[in-house]
Design a protein around this motif. Structure first.
Motif, PDB file in Angstrom:
ATOM      1  N   LEU A  99      48.862  60.067  -0.536  1.00  0.00           N
ATOM      2  CA  LEU A  99      49.712  60.064  -1.722  1.00  0.00           C
ATOM      3  C   LEU A  99      49.529  58.781  -2.532  1.00  0.00           C
ATOM      4  CD1 LEU A  99      53.257  61.489  -0.869  1.00  0.00           C
ATOM      5  CD2 LEU A  99      51.781  62.143  -2.765  1.00  0.00           C
ATOM      6  N   MET A 100      49.529  57.637  -1.834  1.00  0.00           N
ATOM      7  CA  MET A 100      49.389  56.369  -2.535  1.00  0.00           C
ATOM      8  C   MET A 100      48.004  56.240  -3.166  1.00  0.00           C
ATOM      9  SD  MET A 100      50.878  53.651  -3.539  1.00  0.00           S
ATOM     10  CE  MET A 100      52.364  53.455  -2.537  1.00  0.00           C
ATOM     11  N   GLN A 101      46.969  56.680  -2.443  1.00  0.00           N
ATOM     12  CA  GLN A 101      45.619  56.599  -2.996  1.00  0.00           C
ATOM     13  C   GLN A 101      45.473  57.491  -4.229  1.00  0.00           C
ATOM     14  OE1 GLN A 101      43.262  57.599   0.427  1.00  0.00           O
ATOM     15  NE2 GLN A 101      43.832  55.730   1.516  1.00  0.00           N
ATOM     16  N   VAL A 127      50.477  51.808  -9.982  1.00  0.00           N
ATOM     17  CA  VAL A 127      49.622  51.509  -8.831  1.00  0.00           C
ATOM     18  C   VAL A 127      48.251  51.101  -9.344  1.00  0.00           C
ATOM     19  CG1 VAL A 127      48.662  52.371  -6.670  1.00  0.00           C
ATOM     20  CG2 VAL A 127      50.885  53.208  -7.459  1.00  0.00           C
ATOM     21  N   LEU A 128      47.859  49.845  -9.056  1.00  0.00           N
ATOM     22  CA  LEU A 128      46.561  49.344  -9.489  1.00  0.00           C
ATOM     23  C   LEU A 128      45.469  49.613  -8.464  1.00  0.00           C
ATOM     24  CD1 LEU A 128      47.667  45.891 -10.972  1.00  0.00           C
ATOM     25  CD2 LEU A 128      47.347  48.073 -12.171  1.00  0.00           C
ATOM     26  N   ALA A 129      45.820  49.539  -7.181  1.00  0.00           N
ATOM     27  CA  ALA A 129      44.810  49.747  -6.128  1.00  0.00           C
ATOM     28  C   ALA A 129      45.525  50.100  -4.841  1.00  0.00           C
ATOM     29  CB  ALA A 129      43.949  48.498  -5.938  1.00  0.00           C
ATOM     30  N   ALA A 130      44.852  50.876  -3.987  1.00  0.00           N
ATOM     31  CA  ALA A 130      45.384  51.227  -2.667  1.00  0.00           C
ATOM     32  C   ALA A 130      44.203  51.314  -1.703  1.00  0.00           C
ATOM     33  CB  ALA A 130      46.148  52.547  -2.712  1.00  0.00           C
ATOM     34  N   ASN A 131      43.570  50.159  -1.516  1.00  0.00           N
ATOM     35  CA  ASN A 131      42.412  50.099  -0.638  1.00  0.00           C
ATOM     36  C   ASN A 131      42.826  49.509   0.702  1.00  0.00           C
ATOM     37  OD1 ASN A 131      40.652  51.160  -2.683  1.00  0.00           O
ATOM     38  ND2 ASN A 131      40.702  49.155  -3.662  1.00  0.00           N
ATOM     39  N   GLN A 132      42.603  48.214   0.886  1.00  0.00           N
ATOM     40  CA  GLN A 132      43.073  47.565   2.110  1.00  0.00           C
ATOM     41  C   GLN A 132      44.519  47.095   1.974  1.00  0.00           C
ATOM     42  OE1 GLN A 132      40.243  44.514   3.039  1.00  0.00           O
ATOM     43  NE2 GLN A 132      38.590  45.960   3.408  1.00  0.00           N
TER      44      GLN A 132
END
Length: 475
Positions: A99-101, A127-132
């Motif tokens: 969901l966040m990604q 949300v700018l990024a959802a990597n690490q």
């Protein structure tokens, strides 16, 4: 906070993941009836039936509850007046991380609760990024979402169309008329496996054993199959591997029990082509990531005997006595009380000790065995029953011109028995050539096949017997 940490935070704090109604429509809730046919090679056939109300013309329907390990190219769909235009299998499952990604570049709600007053504060964030980790834009600032001890939950406006709560097959159908009808869905899947296990309780004095067999089902397909009519298939079918080279897959060979006899009886299993199908006695529910056992056979008083066996691969002299193999022999014929084929599996043998308690003495692999066969389960080696072969002489023998060699072996086999009761030891000599001749035998033997001589040597209690024979063979 990482995306994984976000999932843990949401789960820990118990806040809702969604604020708005989900856009995912499940359609039918799952199969009304399902049948499983499970093979030995990590492959299974799933057949399910669903009752659907369809409009006339073209429509898109979803079939949730299919296996996450489905082989989409094997899907077949049947129904009166229906044709398939297109089908898709969606296996990108709905999770907090996904969901966040999927929300990158979009706005979400961040709700924080004051631990002291219980008051909630809601902020909108992009949300700018959802990597690490999860990086947000909040009120003109760049913020890293982290677990700082303040109760927090994340609110998403919607569920992305590509995320599903469970694996879902979607099909575009063409219907000749509107109305309700049964639709049959079939497909192959990996992740479903079965094996057979046997327990034999052997009474040597009575010459009988009790045999219990179980079918063990393992489900790692990603979905639960409820009240499924289930069959298991004994026998290997050819499969094409996934490397694209078109070669057939054959399972690796394993050491298996010896099967003797013609095996010509018709057992209780259903024959189909060159495999046997064993229907389980009643429908079973196999949950995902579950192992379940179902009874296969339970018979008592099956005639059985113990066998001691020594096999020599060539004509040789051993400097030390060699332990004989110990095996239990029984038949799965109708006359024995078994009367059915036995699918491949592991057989474990128990005997009662002096106090009457069962003790495990060994196990062996049972091959796929037709009814009417003699089954030999090797349980180990006997340290108190040994055979020591000796080449007394080895000389060239006259041979026809087309022979490369012909040899006359004078052999002795010292067979010893340290047990308190007499026994018989089967001695097998391999390594033969053509036109084998037996002479001067102290105990008559027989040529079992072109490469094997068999002697059955009686040995007294706490005694020994010398087997003598002259073997002439060539090639």
């Amino acid at each position: 906070m990482s995306a994984a940490g976000l999932g843990a935070l949401i789960a820990t704090l118990g806040g809702p993941v969604l604020a708005q109604t989900a856009a995912v429509q499940d359609g039918s809730g799952g199969p009304d009836h399902v049948s499983l046919t499970i093979y030995n090679q990590d492959i299974a056939l799933v057949e399910d039936t669903r009752s659907l109300t369809l409009p006339a013309g073209r429509s898109r329907r979803e079939f949730p509850g299919v296996s996450a390990s489905i082989k989409p190219e094997t899907v077949g769909l049947t129904g009166q007046g229906l044709s398939v235009v297109e089908q898709n299998f969606d296996y990108d499952l709905l999770t907090p991380d996904k969901l966040m990604q999927s929300a990158v570049g979009q706005e979400i709600g961040i709700v924080r609760t004051n631990p002291g007053s219980g008051a909630e504060q809601t902020q909108r964030a992009r949300v700018l990024a959802a990597n690490q980790g999860v990086v947000l834009a909040v009120d003109g600032h760049v913020v890293v979402l982290r677990d700082d001890g303040v109760p927090t939950r994340v609110v998403f406006d919607r569920v992305p169309e590509n995320l599903r709560p469970r694996p879902t097959l979607s099909v575009t159908l063409e219907a000749d008329r509107a109305g309700r009808r049964d639709v049959g869905l079939t497909y192959l899947t990996t992740g479903l496996q079965w094996k057979a296990d046997y327990v034999a309780r052997f009474d040597e004095a009575a010459g009988k054993l009790d045999l219990t067999g179980w079918i063990t089902l393992t489900n790692r397909s990603g979905v639960t199959f409820s009240n499924a009519d289930t069959r298991v298939v004994a026998g290997d079918v050819a499969l094409i591997n996934d490397t694209g080279n078109g070669r057939s897959y054959r399972p690796p060979q394993q050491r298996t029990t010896t099967v003797r006899g013609n095996g010509t009886e018709q057992g209780q299993a259903q024959g189909l082509a060159d495999v046997y199908i064993y229907p389980l006695p009643e429908p079973v529910t196999v949950a995902n990531n579950q192992t379940k056992q179902v009874g296969l056979i339970d018979v008592s008083g099956v005639p059985a005997a113990k066998r001691y066996l020594y096999e020599a691969d060539s004509f040789t002299t051993e400097t030390e006595p060699q332990a004989a193999d110990v095996a239990v022999i029984f038949s799965n014929s109708r006359a024995s009380g078994v009367g059915t084929q036995l699918p491949a599996g592991v057989a474990r043998v128990y005997v009662n000790d002096a106090s009457g308690e069962p003790r495990f003495i060994g196990e062996d692999q049972v091959a796929h065995t037709p009814a009417g066969s003699d089954i030999v389960i090797t349980t180990g080696q006997a340290f108190d029953v040994t055979v020591q072969p000796r080449v007394v002489s080895s000389i060239s023998a006259p041979k026809p011109a087309y022979y490369r060699w012909r040899t006359r072996f004078e052999m002795e086999y010292m067979v010893r028995n340290a047990r308190p009761e007499a026994t018989t030891v089967e001695v097998r000599q391999h390594g033969l050539g053509r036109n084998t001749e037996l002479d001067d035998q102290s105990i008559p033997g027989e040529l079992q096949d072109s490469n094997t001589i068999v002697w059955r040597v009686p040995v007294p209690a706490n005694g020994e017997t010398v087997l003598k024979a002259v073997v002439t063979t060539g090639g």
